[in-house]
Motif scaffolding. Structure first.
Motif, PDB file in Angstrom:
ATOM      1  N   LEU A   8       0.359 -10.595 -40.329  1.00 35.10           N
ATOM      2  CA  LEU A   8       0.203 -12.303 -40.993  1.00 35.10           C
ATOM      3  C   LEU A   8      -0.401 -11.282 -42.443  1.00 35.10           C
ATOM      4  N   ILE A   9      -0.335 -12.024 -43.718  1.00 38.04           N
ATOM      5  CA  ILE A   9      -1.134 -11.352 -44.824  1.00 38.04           C
ATOM      6  C   ILE A   9      -2.403 -12.888 -45.555  1.00 38.04           C
ATOM      7  N   LEU A  10      -3.356 -11.470 -44.503  1.00 32.82           N
ATOM      8  CA  LEU A  10      -4.692 -11.878 -45.694  1.00 32.82           C
ATOM      9  C   LEU A  10      -4.725 -12.358 -46.968  1.00 32.82           C
ATOM     10  N   THR A  11      -6.195 -13.347 -47.037  1.00 31.90           N
ATOM     11  CA  THR A  11      -6.009 -13.633 -48.288  1.00 31.90           C
ATOM     12  C   THR A  11      -7.275 -13.086 -48.892  1.00 31.90           C
ATOM     13  N   THR A  12      -8.068 -12.406 -47.992  1.00 28.54           N
ATOM     14  CA  THR A  12      -8.895 -11.168 -48.937  1.00 28.54           C
ATOM     15  C   THR A  12      -8.790 -10.090 -47.948  1.00 28.54           C
ATOM     16  N   ASP A  13      -9.494  -8.967 -48.650  1.00 31.22           N
ATOM     17  CA  ASP A  13      -9.455  -7.433 -47.534  1.00 31.22           C
ATOM     18  C   ASP A  13     -10.861  -7.097 -47.281  1.00 31.22           C
ATOM     19  N   PRO A  14     -10.471  -7.078 -45.651  1.00 22.76           N
ATOM     20  CA  PRO A  14     -11.957  -7.181 -44.892  1.00 22.76           C
ATOM     21  C   PRO A  14     -12.761  -5.662 -45.467  1.00 22.76           C
ATOM     22  N   SER A  15     -14.712  -6.169 -44.675  1.00 26.69           N
ATOM     23  CA  SER A  15     -15.264  -5.029 -45.035  1.00 26.69           C
ATOM     24  C   SER A  15     -14.608  -4.484 -43.963  1.00 26.69           C
ATOM     25  N   GLU A  16     -15.362  -2.841 -43.397  1.00 30.96           N
ATOM     26  CA  GLU A  16     -15.323  -2.564 -42.236  1.00 30.96           C
ATOM     27  C   GLU A  16     -16.287  -3.274 -40.979  1.00 30.96           C
ATOM     28  N   GLU A  17     -17.408  -4.586 -41.028  1.00 33.47           N
ATOM     29  CA  GLU A  17     -17.865  -5.021 -40.205  1.00 33.47           C
ATOM     30  C   GLU A  17     -17.302  -5.904 -39.904  1.00 33.47           C
ATOM     31  N   GLU A  18     -16.901  -6.726 -41.160  1.00 33.08           N
ATOM     32  CA  GLU A  18     -15.163  -7.889 -41.143  1.00 33.08           C
ATOM     33  C   GLU A  18     -13.933  -7.441 -40.338  1.00 33.08           C
ATOM     34  N   ALA A  19     -13.509  -6.196 -40.591  1.00 31.88           N
ATOM     35  CA  ALA A  19     -12.577  -5.640 -39.218  1.00 31.88           C
ATOM     36  C   ALA A  19     -12.585  -5.525 -38.682  1.00 31.88           C
ATOM     37  N   ASP A  20     -14.001  -5.085 -38.173  1.00 31.13           N
ATOM     38  CA  ASP A  20     -14.511  -4.739 -36.696  1.00 31.13           C
ATOM     39  C   ASP A  20     -14.730  -5.822 -35.768  1.00 31.13           C
ATOM     40  N   ARG A  21     -15.235  -7.388 -36.863  1.00 30.92           N
ATOM     41  CA  ARG A  21     -15.231  -8.092 -36.144  1.00 30.92           C
ATOM     42  C   ARG A  21     -14.181  -8.880 -35.979  1.00 30.92           C
ATOM     43  N   LEU A  22     -12.643  -8.777 -36.738  1.00 35.37           N
ATOM     44  CA  LEU A  22     -11.829  -9.493 -36.918  1.00 35.37           C
ATOM     45  C   LEU A  22     -10.962  -8.867 -35.335  1.00 35.37           C
ATOM     46  N   TYR A  23     -10.900  -7.011 -35.189  1.00 35.22           N
ATOM     47  CA  TYR A  23     -10.415  -6.740 -33.644  1.00 35.22           C
ATOM     48  C   TYR A  23     -10.850  -7.468 -32.657  1.00 35.22           C
ATOM     49  N   GLY A  24     -12.521  -7.699 -32.944  1.00 33.68           N
ATOM     50  CA  GLY A  24     -12.772  -8.609 -31.315  1.00 33.68           C
ATOM     51  C   GLY A  24     -11.656 -10.196 -31.121  1.00 33.68           C
ATOM     52  N   TYR A  25     -11.028 -10.456 -32.267  1.00 37.04           N
ATOM     53  CA  TYR A  25     -10.135 -11.767 -31.957  1.00 37.04           C
ATOM     54  C   TYR A  25      -8.935 -11.112 -31.868  1.00 37.04           C
ATOM     55  N   CYS A  26      -8.390  -9.604 -32.290  1.00 39.67           N
ATOM     56  CA  CYS A  26      -7.164  -9.785 -31.946  1.00 39.67           C
ATOM     57  C   CYS A  26      -6.861  -8.265 -32.011  1.00 39.67           C
ATOM     58  N   ASN A  27      -7.147  -8.280 -30.864  1.00 37.08           N
ATOM     59  CA  ASN A  27      -6.759  -6.662 -30.353  1.00 37.08           C
ATOM     60  C   ASN A  27      -5.178  -6.694 -30.380  1.00 37.08           C
ATOM     61  N   ASP A  28      -4.606  -6.853 -30.707  1.00 40.96           N
ATOM     62  CA  ASP A  28      -3.164  -6.916 -30.301  1.00 40.96           C
ATOM     63  C   ASP A  28      -2.552  -6.436 -31.691  1.00 40.96           C
ATOM     64  N   GLY A  29      -3.493  -5.926 -32.168  1.00 41.12           N
ATOM     65  CA  GLY A  29      -3.156  -6.495 -33.943  1.00 41.12           C
ATOM     66  C   GLY A  29      -3.811  -4.931 -35.178  1.00 41.12           C
ATOM     67  N   THR A  30      -2.393  -4.515 -35.474  1.00 42.51           N
ATOM     68  CA  THR A  30      -3.112  -3.351 -36.641  1.00 42.51           C
ATOM     69  C   THR A  30      -3.474  -3.894 -37.947  1.00 42.51           C
ATOM     70  N   LEU A  31      -4.721  -3.129 -38.469  1.00 45.62           N
ATOM     71  CA  LEU A  31      -4.941  -4.414 -39.749  1.00 45.62           C
ATOM     72  C   LEU A  31      -5.186  -2.822 -41.275  1.00 45.62           C
ATOM     73  N   SER A  32      -4.605  -3.542 -42.049  1.00 46.18           N
ATOM     74  CA  SER A  32      -3.906  -2.549 -42.527  1.00 46.18           C
ATOM     75  C   SER A  32      -4.014  -2.706 -43.804  1.00 46.18           C
ATOM     76  N   THR A  33      -4.285  -1.426 -45.506  1.00 40.92           N
ATOM     77  CA  THR A  33      -4.465  -2.203 -46.202  1.00 40.92           C
ATOM     78  C   THR A  33      -3.474  -2.431 -47.453  1.00 40.92           C
ATOM     79  N   ILE A  34      -1.871  -2.676 -47.765  1.00 41.19           N
ATOM     80  CA  ILE A  34      -0.481  -2.038 -48.403  1.00 41.19           C
ATOM     81  C   ILE A  34      -0.339  -2.625 -49.784  1.00 41.19           C
ATOM     82  N   ALA A  35      -0.369  -1.686 -50.876  1.00 43.50           N
ATOM     83  CA  ALA A  35       0.158  -1.873 -52.080  1.00 43.50           C
ATOM     84  C   ALA A  35      -0.990  -2.458 -52.460  1.00 43.50           C
ATOM     85  N   GLY A  36      -2.786  -2.824 -52.038  1.00 41.96           N
ATOM     86  CA  GLY A  36      -3.617  -3.894 -52.409  1.00 41.96           C
ATOM     87  C   GLY A  36      -3.083  -4.712 -51.634  1.00 41.96           C
ATOM     88  N   VAL A  37      -2.807  -5.231 -50.502  1.00 36.05           N
ATOM     89  CA  VAL A  37      -2.103  -6.273 -49.511  1.00 36.05           C
ATOM     90  C   VAL A  37      -2.817  -6.067 -48.739  1.00 36.05           C
TER      91      VAL A  37
END
Length: 81
Positions: A8-37
């Protein structure tokens, strides 16, 4: 249930705190930013690819993010049997 792989391509780049919240919902996903995406790559168990994508989008939205688009490798679609 079968494991489905997609990104899933996100519309915004999450901060560290937001990434933690995202992992709370999506523990089967790996968050990354590739070429600014900002994106989250999933390995999600579900009865169908559609169900896996719908539930992942729901989880991402519940965490407070929007999805710009879904990316799927061609093999993921051809191996639905």
């Amino acid at each position: 249930m079968k494991e489905h792989e997609f990104t899933l391509i996100l519309t915004t780049d999450p901060s560290e705190e937001e990434a933690d919240r995202l992992y709370g919902y999506c523990n089967d996903g790996t968050l990354s930013t590739i070429a600014g995406v900002p994106q989250i790559h999933f390995h999600r168990a579900a009865s169908s690819l559609e169900d896996a994508i719908r539930s992942a989008i729901g989880d991402v939205r519940a965490a407070g993010f929007d999805v710009e688009r879904v990316e799927i490798e061609p093999e993921a679609v051809t191996q639905l049997g």
